[in-house]
Design a protein around this motif. Structure first.
Motif, short mmCIF file in Angstrom:
data_model
loop_
_atom_site.label_atom_id
_atom_site.label_comp_id
_atom_site.label_asym_id
_atom_site.label_seq_id
_atom_site.Cartn_x
_atom_site.Cartn_y
_atom_site.Cartn_z
N TYR A 123 7.42 2.68 -8.59
CA TYR A 123 7.72 4.08 -8.89
C TYR A 123 7.35 5.03 -7.76
N GLY A 124 6.70 4.56 -6.70
CA GLY A 124 6.36 5.43 -5.58
C GLY A 124 5.17 6.32 -5.90
N THR A 125 5.28 7.60 -5.59
CA THR A 125 4.24 8.57 -5.88
C THR A 125 4.32 8.98 -7.34
N VAL A 126 3.22 8.83 -8.06
CA VAL A 126 3.19 9.05 -9.51
C VAL A 126 2.16 10.13 -9.81
N TYR A 127 2.45 10.97 -10.80
CA TYR A 127 1.56 12.09 -11.12
C TYR A 127 1.68 12.41 -12.61
N SER A 128 0.63 12.96 -13.16
CA SER A 128 0.60 13.32 -14.57
C SER A 128 1.48 14.55 -14.82
N VAL A 129 2.24 14.53 -15.91
CA VAL A 129 3.10 15.67 -16.25
C VAL A 129 2.81 16.25 -17.64
N GLY A 130 1.88 15.67 -18.38
CA GLY A 130 1.54 16.26 -19.67
C GLY A 130 1.03 15.23 -20.66
N THR A 131 0.46 15.76 -21.74
CA THR A 131 -0.08 14.93 -22.81
C THR A 131 0.59 15.29 -24.12
N ILE A 132 1.05 14.30 -24.85
CA ILE A 132 1.69 14.50 -26.15
C ILE A 132 1.01 13.59 -27.16
N ASP A 133 0.46 14.18 -28.22
CA ASP A 133 -0.23 13.42 -29.26
C ASP A 133 -1.29 12.49 -28.67
N GLY A 134 -2.00 12.99 -27.67
CA GLY A 134 -3.08 12.23 -27.06
C GLY A 134 -2.65 11.17 -26.07
N TYR A 155 1.67 11.25 -20.07
CA TYR A 155 2.98 10.96 -19.49
C TYR A 155 2.94 11.26 -17.99
N TYR A 156 3.80 10.55 -17.23
CA TYR A 156 3.81 10.67 -15.78
C TYR A 156 5.23 10.80 -15.26
N GLY A 157 5.36 11.51 -14.15
CA GLY A 157 6.61 11.55 -13.40
C GLY A 157 6.41 10.87 -12.06
N ASN A 158 7.47 10.82 -11.26
CA ASN A 158 7.36 10.13 -9.97
C ASN A 158 8.34 10.70 -8.96
N ILE A 159 8.04 10.45 -7.69
CA ILE A 159 8.97 10.66 -6.59
C ILE A 159 8.81 9.48 -5.62
N THR A 160 9.68 9.38 -4.67
CA THR A 160 9.65 8.36 -3.60
C THR A 160 9.67 6.93 -4.13
N ALA A 161 10.33 6.68 -5.25
CA ALA A 161 10.47 5.30 -5.72
C ALA A 161 11.36 4.52 -4.76
N MET A 214 0.85 -1.19 0.00
CA MET A 214 0.00 0.00 0.00
C MET A 214 0.89 1.24 0.00
N LYS A 215 0.34 2.32 -0.55
CA LYS A 215 1.07 3.57 -0.63
C LYS A 215 0.41 4.61 0.26
N THR A 216 1.12 5.70 0.51
CA THR A 216 0.51 6.79 1.25
C THR A 216 -0.47 7.52 0.37
N ASN A 217 -1.20 8.44 0.97
CA ASN A 217 -2.31 9.12 0.32
C ASN A 217 -1.83 10.25 -0.58
N ARG A 218 -0.82 9.97 -1.44
CA ARG A 218 -0.27 11.03 -2.28
C ARG A 218 -0.08 10.56 -3.71
N PHE A 219 -0.87 9.63 -4.17
CA PHE A 219 -0.67 9.10 -5.52
C PHE A 219 -0.79 10.18 -6.57
N PHE A 220 -1.80 11.01 -6.45
CA PHE A 220 -2.01 12.04 -7.47
C PHE A 220 -1.77 13.40 -6.84
N ILE A 221 -0.60 13.98 -7.11
CA ILE A 221 -0.25 15.26 -6.51
C ILE A 221 -0.94 16.38 -7.26
N LYS A 222 -1.58 17.26 -6.53
CA LYS A 222 -2.32 18.36 -7.13
C LYS A 222 -1.40 19.22 -7.98
N HIS A 223 -1.81 19.43 -9.25
CA HIS A 223 -1.12 20.29 -10.19
C HIS A 223 0.31 19.85 -10.46
#
Length: 404
Positions: free
Chosen positions: A350-361, A364-370, A1-10
């Protein structure tokens, strides 16, 4: 289980001003105009924690390299919110209230081009990045103040300040409604999901709400739907472009400490039409199929499957609301048609994962705490299928985009 930070705001916008040192170009050099090229390019930004604080870097490439090394990027300073439109990257500095446009040359050199300042507009409310309609038309939304700032991205000049009806309850300190992200639709509307962070938990809004700006009439309407309680200030996106109004952690927390009875579901999803209406034929309450205490967020929708982060039904709210966010959460894919639930483990390494942008539909995602300490750029290939495109050296990826 992960902490309550899967989707970081903005997180997609710099952990979006949201908040969310060596370099090959000094800050002085980055101000020198290297000229604008015409070759297609992708851009990536990383944030690096230094003894002096967070610093953001921006790089441009023909294609994403196997490693994204901030030491070969251009430093763009602290506290940056980064995005792109058309041929240019843009960087918003919320502290200085300035938007800077950058050029990217054919040999992928990045240089500051022009800047726009909002300091003389009188806006003070909470607002997010601009909505780009075309190369010559874009808008900042300061709905707390009842103002919309129209500007020309080509000339970087303000062309109009539009007075609109202020966002209801935005100046009520016990409720604090706000908007952040904006979405330009095919129906020539700009839609902003409305969220709240109540300090009086009994005053959380018992309805979903969106702000709809009609570009032609220059008017804003606030549209409600009482099938669910107020959600997040960004939409969940379907890989087909569909926009979904989604649950909010702030509302889930408020319900746990509220004495309000009979509130509408806080773990629901609504579909938002391009014309700025809620689809009357679509509503899914995710709480029942997940057997959840609460649904904290829906990260995305791919095909018919929504990725939900939730607290299971064994959860007991802690005595202090401040401890609520530290509770371990679970993740699952929910089929929005059949309500079948599938376990989701794709991001565990990958730890905490969050969206970083859309390219050609493609998202893509970035991460911290892997667990292995690595920072990755991930490309989505399916509802639970992701490819590690690049390893970021020295810092986490916070934005990607495509130019030209």
């Amino acid at each position: 289980m992960k902490t309550n930070r899967f989707f970081i705001k903005h997180a997609a916008l710099a952990l979006m001003s949201l908040t969310f040192a060596l370099t090959s170009c000094s800050s002085d050099e980055s101000k020198k105009d290297e000229g604008q090229g015409n070759n297609p390019a992708v851009i990536a930004s990383v944030r690096v924690n230094t003894p002096g604080g967070r610093v953001f870097y921006l790089g441009a490439y023909d294609k994403f390299p196997s490693t994204l090394d901030y030491k070969t990027m251009t430093e763009i300073g602290p506290g940056a919110t980064i995005y792109s439109y058309g041929e240019h990257p843009y960087v918003w500095n919320g502290t200085a209230s300035t938007l800077t446009k950058y050029n990217v040359s054919n040999d992928m050199k990045i240089s500051a081009s022009d800047a726009l300042s909002l300091t003389g507009t009188g806006v003070s409310g909470t607002f997010g990045p601009p909505a780009f309609v075309s190369e010559t038309e874009a808008y900042f939304f300061a709905l707390n103040d009842g103002k919309i700032i129209k500007f020309n991205p080509t000339t970087m000049a303000i062309t109009e300040t539009i007075a609109v009806t202020p966002l209801p309850l935005s100046n009520d300190a016990a409720v604090k409604t706000s908007t952040y992200m904006s979405y330009v639709t095919s129906a020539k509307k700009i839609i902003l999901p409305v969220a709240a962070t109540p300090t009086d938990f009994n005053k959380f809004p018992q309805y979903a709400q969106i702000a709809v700006f009609d570009i032609a009439s220059k008017a804003v309407t606030y549209v409600k739907d009482t099938r669910m309680s107020m959600g997040y200030d960004t939409f969940a996106k379907g890989n087909d472009g569909t926009l979904y109004y989604r649950p909010s952690r702030a509302t889930s927390l408020s319900l746990d400490y509220s004495t309000v009875k009979g509130a509408p579901p806080a773990g629901g999803m609504l579909k938002v039409n391009p014309n700025g209406t809620f689809d009357p034929n679509f509503f899914v309450d995710l709480k029942a199929p997940l057997n959840a205490h609460s649904v904290n967020v829906v990260a995305y929708v791919h095909g018919d499957k929504a990725l939900a982060q939730y607290l299971d039904n064994t959860f007991t709210p802690p005595a202090k609301p401040a401890d609520w966010y530290n509770a371990p959460t679970k993740f699952a894919l929910v089929d929005l048609k059949t309500l079948k639930v599938e376990p989701f483990t794709s991001f565990e390494k990958y730890g905490t994962v969050y969206s970083v942008g859309t390219i050609d539909g493609v998202e893509y995602y970035g991460n911290i705490t892997a667990p292995d300490g690595k920072f990755s750029l991930l490309k989505q290939k399916g509802a639970a299928d992701f490819e590690a495109v690049s390893e970021a050296l020295g810092g986490s990826v916070i934005f990607v985009g495509k130019l030209r």
